[in-house]
Write a protein that holds these residues in place. Structure first.
Motif, mmCIF file in Angstrom:
data_model
loop_
_atom_site.group_PDB
_atom_site.id
_atom_site.type_symbol
_atom_site.label_atom_id
_atom_site.label_comp_id
_atom_site.label_asym_id
_atom_site.label_seq_id
_atom_site.Cartn_x
_atom_site.Cartn_y
_atom_site.Cartn_z
ATOM 1 N N LEU A 58 -1.613 13.647 8.948
ATOM 2 C CA LEU A 58 -1.881 12.515 8.299
ATOM 3 C C LEU A 58 -1.035 11.306 8.198
ATOM 4 C CD1 LEU A 58 -4.798 13.753 6.159
ATOM 5 C CD2 LEU A 58 -4.841 12.861 8.539
ATOM 6 N N ALA A 59 -1.057 10.172 8.490
ATOM 7 C CA ALA A 59 -0.230 8.993 8.174
ATOM 8 C C ALA A 59 -0.903 8.106 7.075
ATOM 9 C CB ALA A 59 -0.055 8.103 9.435
ATOM 10 N N ARG A 60 -0.015 7.680 6.034
ATOM 11 C CA ARG A 60 -0.515 6.889 5.001
ATOM 12 C C ARG A 60 -1.124 5.698 5.500
ATOM 13 N NH1 ARG A 60 -1.042 8.223 -0.621
ATOM 14 N NH2 ARG A 60 0.684 9.598 -1.019
ATOM 15 N N GLN A 61 -2.102 5.258 4.811
ATOM 16 C CA GLN A 61 -2.645 3.872 5.256
ATOM 17 C C GLN A 61 -1.834 2.896 5.205
ATOM 18 O OE1 GLN A 61 -6.487 4.899 5.048
ATOM 19 N NE2 GLN A 61 -6.544 3.448 6.577
ATOM 20 N N GLY A 62 -1.623 2.340 5.976
ATOM 21 C CA GLY A 62 -0.684 0.945 6.042
ATOM 22 C C GLY A 62 0.774 1.543 6.826
ATOM 23 N N GLY A 63 0.782 2.636 7.078
ATOM 24 C CA GLY A 63 1.732 3.492 7.774
ATOM 25 C C GLY A 63 3.032 3.604 6.832
ATOM 26 N N THR A 64 2.761 3.738 5.591
ATOM 27 C CA THR A 64 4.004 3.908 4.718
ATOM 28 C C THR A 64 3.993 5.405 3.940
ATOM 29 O OG1 THR A 64 2.789 2.968 2.798
ATOM 30 C CG2 THR A 64 4.361 1.571 4.429
ATOM 31 N N GLU A 65 5.002 6.089 3.651
ATOM 32 C CA GLU A 65 4.871 7.234 2.933
ATOM 33 C C GLU A 65 5.675 6.968 1.591
ATOM 34 O OE1 GLU A 65 3.806 9.918 4.218
ATOM 35 O OE2 GLU A 65 3.384 9.065 6.090
ATOM 36 N N LEU A 66 5.315 7.793 0.751
ATOM 37 C CA LEU A 66 6.032 8.310 -0.435
ATOM 38 C C LEU A 66 6.203 9.740 -0.693
ATOM 39 C CD1 LEU A 66 4.559 5.407 -3.058
ATOM 40 C CD2 LEU A 66 7.260 5.713 -1.948
ATOM 41 N N PRO A 67 6.797 10.162 -1.744
ATOM 42 C CA PRO A 67 7.071 11.531 -2.029
ATOM 43 C C PRO A 67 5.558 12.234 -2.313
ATOM 44 C CG PRO A 67 8.685 10.403 -3.196
ATOM 45 C CD PRO A 67 7.696 9.350 -2.731
ATOM 46 N N ASP A 103 -3.844 7.242 -5.017
ATOM 47 C CA ASP A 103 -3.682 5.962 -4.877
ATOM 48 C C ASP A 103 -2.279 5.543 -5.287
ATOM 49 O OD1 ASP A 103 -3.640 3.074 -4.838
ATOM 50 O OD2 ASP A 103 -5.110 2.532 -6.001
ATOM 51 N N VAL A 104 -1.096 5.489 -4.347
ATOM 52 C CA VAL A 104 0.251 5.465 -4.873
ATOM 53 C C VAL A 104 0.610 4.214 -5.353
ATOM 54 C CG1 VAL A 104 0.899 7.079 -2.885
ATOM 55 C CG2 VAL A 104 0.640 4.220 -2.424
ATOM 56 N N THR A 105 -0.361 2.990 -5.632
ATOM 57 C CA THR A 105 -0.215 1.923 -6.105
ATOM 58 C C THR A 105 -0.302 2.133 -7.742
ATOM 59 O OG1 THR A 105 -2.312 1.001 -5.979
ATOM 60 C CG2 THR A 105 -0.967 0.364 -4.154
ATOM 61 N N LYS A 106 -0.873 3.356 -7.926
ATOM 62 C CA LYS A 106 -0.970 3.796 -9.545
ATOM 63 C C LYS A 106 -0.020 4.362 -10.108
ATOM 64 C CE LYS A 106 -6.054 3.129 -9.467
ATOM 65 N NZ LYS A 106 -7.320 3.858 -9.661
ATOM 66 N N ILE A 166 18.285 -0.300 -23.005
ATOM 67 C CA ILE A 166 17.586 -1.144 -22.220
ATOM 68 C C ILE A 166 16.501 -0.215 -21.663
ATOM 69 C CG2 ILE A 166 17.868 -2.263 -20.056
ATOM 70 C CD1 ILE A 166 20.888 -2.472 -20.673
ATOM 71 N N THR A 167 15.237 -0.798 -21.688
ATOM 72 C CA THR A 167 14.000 0.011 -21.191
ATOM 73 C C THR A 167 13.470 -0.703 -19.943
ATOM 74 O OG1 THR A 167 12.599 -1.241 -22.862
ATOM 75 C CG2 THR A 167 13.637 1.104 -23.429
ATOM 76 N N PHE A 168 12.714 0.092 -18.995
ATOM 77 C CA PHE A 168 12.016 -0.183 -18.120
ATOM 78 C C PHE A 168 10.954 0.581 -18.064
ATOM 79 C CE2 PHE A 168 10.220 -0.353 -13.790
ATOM 80 C CZ PHE A 168 10.308 -1.918 -13.738
ATOM 81 N N ARG A 169 9.631 0.066 -17.900
ATOM 82 C CA ARG A 169 8.307 0.465 -17.788
ATOM 83 C C ARG A 169 7.402 0.060 -16.884
ATOM 84 N NH1 ARG A 169 9.291 0.645 -23.200
ATOM 85 N NH2 ARG A 169 9.386 2.943 -24.309
ATOM 86 N N SER A 170 6.963 0.430 -15.804
ATOM 87 C CA SER A 170 6.387 -0.184 -14.714
ATOM 88 C C SER A 170 4.837 -0.328 -14.991
ATOM 89 C CB SER A 170 6.134 0.962 -13.329
ATOM 90 O OG SER A 170 5.512 1.800 -13.757
ATOM 91 N N THR A 171 4.228 -1.387 -14.672
ATOM 92 C CA THR A 171 2.997 -1.947 -14.758
ATOM 93 C C THR A 171 2.166 -1.845 -13.624
ATOM 94 O OG1 THR A 171 3.493 -4.231 -14.697
ATOM 95 C CG2 THR A 171 3.613 -3.362 -16.747
ATOM 96 N N GLY A 172 2.740 -1.545 -12.460
ATOM 97 C CA GLY A 172 1.996 -1.456 -11.021
ATOM 98 C C GLY A 172 2.913 -1.579 -10.028
ATOM 99 N N VAL A 173 2.258 -1.042 -8.854
ATOM 100 C CA VAL A 173 3.266 -0.847 -7.568
ATOM 101 C C VAL A 173 2.322 -1.721 -6.449
ATOM 102 C CG1 VAL A 173 4.270 0.770 -6.077
ATOM 103 C CG2 VAL A 173 4.163 1.381 -8.383
ATOM 104 N N THR A 174 2.910 -2.395 -5.659
ATOM 105 C CA THR A 174 2.260 -3.130 -4.562
ATOM 106 C C THR A 174 3.001 -2.799 -3.429
ATOM 107 O OG1 THR A 174 3.247 -5.286 -4.969
ATOM 108 C CG2 THR A 174 0.918 -4.681 -5.859
#
Length: 273
Positions: free
Chosen positions: A83-92, A135-138, A175-183
């Protein structure tokens, strides 16, 4: 025995939430089965000999369809369905990943005297990545960097950078970084939106992220590699110190390019050394 199949991503990872639907030549559904945690489908429903259509679906992936012939024994071996990721992209694969500082780099580049660049890096940091299952964007990223670990290869300069003129590490040690979303930003690129806490100021920052793939490591684990970049303006984080030389040239540029080369190990912690 019925139907057997293996559902995998392009990287070879199991798709544990895949659903397999089998229809006969009239379009009538004759079987529906779900993959197990290993992406395997084993269904014992006895099927009549003949030709069938097999459709595999999973949230976040493009559907895949193929033909299958059921033999006189009632067995249909579909084999491996990719199966291919929707949009053709992969993540781990979904789940927690832990950043490995020993095989990662947090670097920054600043303009110096208008003609050259100063390269620095932070040597003490930690972080986690959580890949969302459907949903990888989450997906989420969190990281903490010890500000005092700045290293530009020059002791006097590093002492100045740790002072109140710049990082002020005694007042703001982390120094801190916290994500709020991924697009999604391209076929293999992502934008990680987040909040960066630096020098007592928290501001939104976007990371341009490329996923470089996954693989086994020599210690029995699985690693994912990422590269991310962003550009910061010192004044956005209340670091306004500057020395203006003759001819109006600033000793240190007002912008900082941040370059991250990250390896993350699958799991909630790093393996024991």
């Amino acid at each position: 025995m019925g139907l057997t199949a293996r559902i995998r991503t392009r990287d070879g990872w199991a798709v544990s939430h895949a659903v397999v639907t089998v229809t006969d030549m009239t379009g009538t559904q004759v079987l529906r089965a779900e993959a197990d945690a290993e992406g395997a489908v084993r269904d014992t429903t006895q099927l009549a000999p003949g030709a069938y259509t097999v459709i595999v679906t999973a949230v976040g992936y493009a559907p895949a369809a193929s033909s299958a012939i059921v033999t006189a024994s009632g067995r249909a071996e579909v084999g491996t369905v990719t199966l291919a990721r929707q949009g053709g992209t992969e993540l781990p694969p979904p789940g927690p990943w832990t950043i490995d500082p020993a095989h990662s780099s947090v670097a920054a580049v600043a303009q110096h005297l208008g003609i050259s660049s100063v390269h620095g890096r932070f040597t003490d940091f930690a972080g986690t990545v959580e890949i969302a299952p459907d949903d990888v964007t989450k997906s989420r990223v969190e990281a903490v960097i010890k500000a005092a670990s700045i290293d530009t290869g020059n002791g006097m300069r590093d002492t100045h950078l740790r002072s109140a003129d710049f990082l002020d590490v005694e007042r703001f040690p982390e120094i801190t970084f916290r994500s709020t979303g991924v697009t999604q930003a391209g076929t293999d690129r992502w934008t990680v939106h987040g909040e960066l806490g630096l020098h007592g100021v928290v501001r939104p920052v976007d990371l341009d992220l490329a996923y470089l793939g996954t693989g086994a490591d020599p210690w029995g684990g699985t690693r994912a590699a990422f590269r991310a970049t962003t550009e910061l303006r010192r004044e956005d984080f209340a670091m306004n110190y500057n020395q203006v030389l003759q001819a109006g040239i600033a000793a240190i540029g007002t912008t900082l390019r941040v370059e991250l080369d990250i390896q993350a190990v699958q799991g909630e912690s790093l393996p024991a050394a």
